[in-house]
Scaffold this motif. Structure first.
Motif, PDB file in Angstrom:
ATOM      1  N   MET A   1       0.844  -1.183   0.000  1.00 59.55           N
ATOM      2  CA  MET A   1       0.000   0.000   0.000  1.00 59.55           C
ATOM      3  C   MET A   1       0.890   1.248   0.000  1.00 59.55           C
ATOM      4  O   MET A   1       1.847   1.348   0.752  1.00 59.55           O
ATOM      5  N   LYS A   2       0.561   2.180  -0.837  1.00 62.57           N
ATOM      6  CA  LYS A   2       1.337   3.407  -0.955  1.00 62.57           C
ATOM      7  C   LYS A   2       0.937   4.392   0.147  1.00 62.57           C
ATOM      8  O   LYS A   2      -0.247   4.507   0.476  1.00 62.57           O
ATOM      9  N   THR A   3       1.925   5.087   0.712  1.00 67.87           N
ATOM     10  CA  THR A   3       1.626   6.060   1.766  1.00 67.87           C
ATOM     11  C   THR A   3       0.886   7.251   1.170  1.00 67.87           C
ATOM     12  O   THR A   3       1.061   7.581  -0.004  1.00 67.87           O
ATOM     13  N   PRO A   4       0.066   7.933   1.967  1.00 71.21           N
ATOM     14  CA  PRO A   4      -0.683   9.089   1.462  1.00 71.21           C
ATOM     15  C   PRO A   4       0.257  10.230   1.063  1.00 71.21           C
ATOM     16  O   PRO A   4       1.365  10.337   1.569  1.00 71.21           O
ATOM     17  N   VAL A   5      -0.203  11.078   0.159  1.00 62.45           N
ATOM     18  CA  VAL A   5       0.602  12.190  -0.347  1.00 62.45           C
ATOM     19  C   VAL A   5       1.083  13.081   0.790  1.00 62.45           C
ATOM     20  O   VAL A   5       2.230  13.521   0.793  1.00 62.45           O
ATOM     21  N   TYR A   6       0.230  13.331   1.796  1.00 61.56           N
ATOM     22  CA  TYR A   6       0.614  14.227   2.876  1.00 61.56           C
ATOM     23  C   TYR A   6       1.723  13.647   3.747  1.00 61.56           C
ATOM     24  O   TYR A   6       2.354  14.364   4.508  1.00 61.56           O
ATOM     25  N   ALA A   7       2.002  12.372   3.630  1.00 58.03           N
ATOM     26  CA  ALA A   7       3.087  11.741   4.394  1.00 58.03           C
ATOM     27  C   ALA A   7       4.380  11.639   3.584  1.00 58.03           C
ATOM     28  O   ALA A   7       5.400  11.219   4.112  1.00 58.03           O
ATOM     29  N   LYS A   9       7.241  13.435   0.653  1.00 56.55           N
ATOM     30  CA  LYS A   9       7.887  14.715   0.329  1.00 56.55           C
ATOM     31  C   LYS A   9       7.039  15.565  -0.606  1.00 56.55           C
ATOM     32  O   LYS A   9       6.994  16.780  -0.466  1.00 56.55           O
ATOM     33  N   GLU A  10       6.371  14.954  -1.568  1.00 48.21           N
ATOM     34  CA  GLU A  10       5.612  15.727  -2.552  1.00 48.21           C
ATOM     35  C   GLU A  10       4.434  16.486  -1.946  1.00 48.21           C
ATOM     36  O   GLU A  10       3.953  17.454  -2.528  1.00 48.21           O
ATOM     37  N   GLY A  11       3.976  16.085  -0.763  1.00 48.58           N
ATOM     38  CA  GLY A  11       2.870  16.771  -0.105  1.00 48.58           C
ATOM     39  C   GLY A  11       3.312  17.689   1.018  1.00 48.58           C
ATOM     40  O   GLY A  11       2.487  18.315   1.671  1.00 48.58           O
ATOM     41  N   GLN A  12       4.630  17.755   1.240  1.00 49.23           N
ATOM     42  CA  GLN A  12       5.150  18.560   2.342  1.00 49.23           C
ATOM     43  C   GLN A  12       5.848  19.811   1.830  1.00 49.23           C
ATOM     44  O   GLN A  12       6.556  19.775   0.826  1.00 49.23           O
ATOM     45  N   ASN A  13       5.634  20.892   2.526  1.00 51.83           N
ATOM     46  CA  ASN A  13       6.308  22.144   2.217  1.00 51.83           C
ATOM     47  C   ASN A  13       7.710  22.064   2.813  1.00 51.83           C
ATOM     48  O   ASN A  13       7.858  21.741   3.988  1.00 51.83           O
ATOM     49  N   PRO A  14       8.756  22.360   2.046  1.00 49.21           N
ATOM     50  CA  PRO A  14      10.113  22.279   2.592  1.00 49.21           C
ATOM     51  C   PRO A  14      10.357  23.258   3.744  1.00 49.21           C
ATOM     52  O   PRO A  14      11.262  23.071   4.540  1.00 49.21           O
ATOM     53  N   LYS A  15       9.510  24.275   3.873  1.00 52.33           N
ATOM     54  CA  LYS A  15       9.657  25.239   4.966  1.00 52.33           C
ATOM     55  C   LYS A  15       8.839  24.849   6.187  1.00 52.33           C
ATOM     56  O   LYS A  15       8.806  25.565   7.169  1.00 52.33           O
ATOM     57  N   ASN A  19       1.932  21.362   1.878  1.00 49.48           N
ATOM     58  CA  ASN A  19       1.616  22.273   0.784  1.00 49.48           C
ATOM     59  C   ASN A  19       0.154  22.030   0.375  1.00 49.48           C
ATOM     60  O   ASN A  19      -0.544  21.214   0.989  1.00 49.48           O
ATOM     61  N   ALA A  20      -0.303  22.739  -0.632  1.00 50.34           N
ATOM     62  CA  ALA A  20      -1.699  22.627  -1.048  1.00 50.34           C
ATOM     63  C   ALA A  20      -2.039  21.198  -1.476  1.00 50.34           C
ATOM     64  O   ALA A  20      -3.130  20.691  -1.176  1.00 50.34           O
ATOM     65  N   LYS A  21      -1.121  20.522  -2.149  1.00 48.00           N
ATOM     66  CA  LYS A  21      -1.348  19.149  -2.591  1.00 48.00           C
ATOM     67  C   LYS A  21      -1.498  18.211  -1.384  1.00 48.00           C
ATOM     68  O   LYS A  21      -2.357  17.339  -1.363  1.00 48.00           O
ATOM     69  N   GLY A  22      -0.689  18.415  -0.369  1.00 47.97           N
ATOM     70  CA  GLY A  22      -0.772  17.604   0.840  1.00 47.97           C
ATOM     71  C   GLY A  22      -2.074  17.836   1.592  1.00 47.97           C
ATOM     72  O   GLY A  22      -2.695  16.892   2.097  1.00 47.97           O
ATOM     73  N   ARG A  23      -2.502  19.117   1.692  1.00 45.96           N
ATOM     74  CA  ARG A  23      -3.767  19.421   2.366  1.00 45.96           C
ATOM     75  C   ARG A  23      -4.945  18.825   1.600  1.00 45.96           C
ATOM     76  O   ARG A  23      -5.903  18.330   2.193  1.00 45.96           O
ATOM     77  N   ALA A  24      -4.873  18.854   0.253  1.00 50.08           N
ATOM     78  CA  ALA A  24      -5.950  18.286  -0.560  1.00 50.08           C
ATOM     79  C   ALA A  24      -6.036  16.770  -0.353  1.00 50.08           C
ATOM     80  O   ALA A  24      -7.135  16.212  -0.252  1.00 50.08           O
ATOM     81  N   ALA A  25      -4.894  16.109  -0.273  1.00 51.72           N
ATOM     82  CA  ALA A  25      -4.879  14.659  -0.044  1.00 51.72           C
ATOM     83  C   ALA A  25      -5.421  14.332   1.346  1.00 51.72           C
ATOM     84  O   ALA A  25      -6.143  13.355   1.525  1.00 51.72           O
ATOM     85  N   ALA A  26      -5.086  15.145   2.325  1.00 56.06           N
ATOM     86  CA  ALA A  26      -5.588  14.933   3.683  1.00 56.06           C
ATOM     87  C   ALA A  26      -7.111  15.118   3.719  1.00 56.06           C
ATOM     88  O   ALA A  26      -7.815  14.385   4.404  1.00 56.06           O
ATOM     89  N   LYS A  27      -7.605  16.101   2.970  1.00 57.36           N
ATOM     90  CA  LYS A  27      -9.044  16.341   2.917  1.00 57.36           C
ATOM     91  C   LYS A  27      -9.764  15.135   2.315  1.00 57.36           C
ATOM     92  O   LYS A  27     -10.838  14.750   2.770  1.00 57.36           O
ATOM     93  N   MET A  31      -9.761  14.571   6.622  1.00 57.30           N
ATOM     94  CA  MET A  31      -9.200  15.594   7.520  1.00 57.30           C
ATOM     95  C   MET A  31      -9.600  16.971   7.019  1.00 57.30           C
ATOM     96  O   MET A  31      -9.902  17.149   5.848  1.00 57.30           O
ATOM     97  N   ASN A  32      -9.593  17.946   7.913  1.00 60.11           N
ATOM     98  CA  ASN A  32      -9.934  19.308   7.546  1.00 60.11           C
ATOM     99  C   ASN A  32      -8.764  20.210   7.911  1.00 60.11           C
ATOM    100  O   ASN A  32      -8.740  20.822   8.979  1.00 60.11           O
ATOM    101  N   LEU A  33      -7.756  20.261   7.043  1.00 56.48           N
ATOM    102  CA  LEU A  33      -6.559  21.055   7.303  1.00 56.48           C
ATOM    103  C   LEU A  33      -6.609  22.354   6.519  1.00 56.48           C
ATOM    104  O   LEU A  33      -6.998  22.374   5.356  1.00 56.48           O
ATOM    105  N   LYS A  34      -6.202  23.422   7.170  1.00 53.39           N
ATOM    106  CA  LYS A  34      -6.177  24.730   6.546  1.00 53.39           C
ATOM    107  C   LYS A  34      -4.746  25.232   6.515  1.00 53.39           C
ATOM    108  O   LYS A  34      -3.895  24.754   7.269  1.00 53.39           O
TER     109      LYS A  34
END
Length: 97
Positions: A1-7, A9-15, A19-27, A31-34
């Motif tokens: 099973m593939k890990t979710p985008v928010y987990a 690198k592609e879903g995480q902001n380096p700072k 990032n928006a892609k990670g929040r969308a995957a969590a939604k 999840m309700n992340l802002k």
């Protein structure tokens, strides 16, 4: 099973945080992340700073800042101690309103 985008690198902001892609995957997972509230007296900011300021774990690992510290910086705190202090001041100002 593939890990979710928010987990990954592609879903995480380096700072710090997601990032928006990670929040969308969590939604999509219910999840309700802002996005972070970087300044002001928003109660959500105070809650995040208090919660993350009390998190166990190091701020630096192998001389590099951890995801915890990067997230705190994204929300306007320079350390866990600074996060706790800012959360307390924000909460006091909100109670006085």
């Amino acid at each position: 099973m593939k890990t979710p985008v928010y987990a990954r690198k592609e879903g995480q902001n380096p700072k710090g945080g997601l990032n928006a892609k990670g929040r969308a995957a969590a939604k999509a997972d219910g999840m309700n992340l802002k996005p972070p509230v970087k300044s002001g007296d928003n109660p959500r900011r105070a809650s995040f700073l208090a919660r993350m300021g009390g998190n166990p774990g190091p701020e630096y690992k192998d001389g590099e800042p951890t995801r915890l510290l990067l997230s705190l910086k994204a929300w306007g705190a320079s350390s866990k101690a600074d996060a706790k202090a800012k959360a307390k001041r924000i909460s006091e100002r909100n109670k006085a309103k």
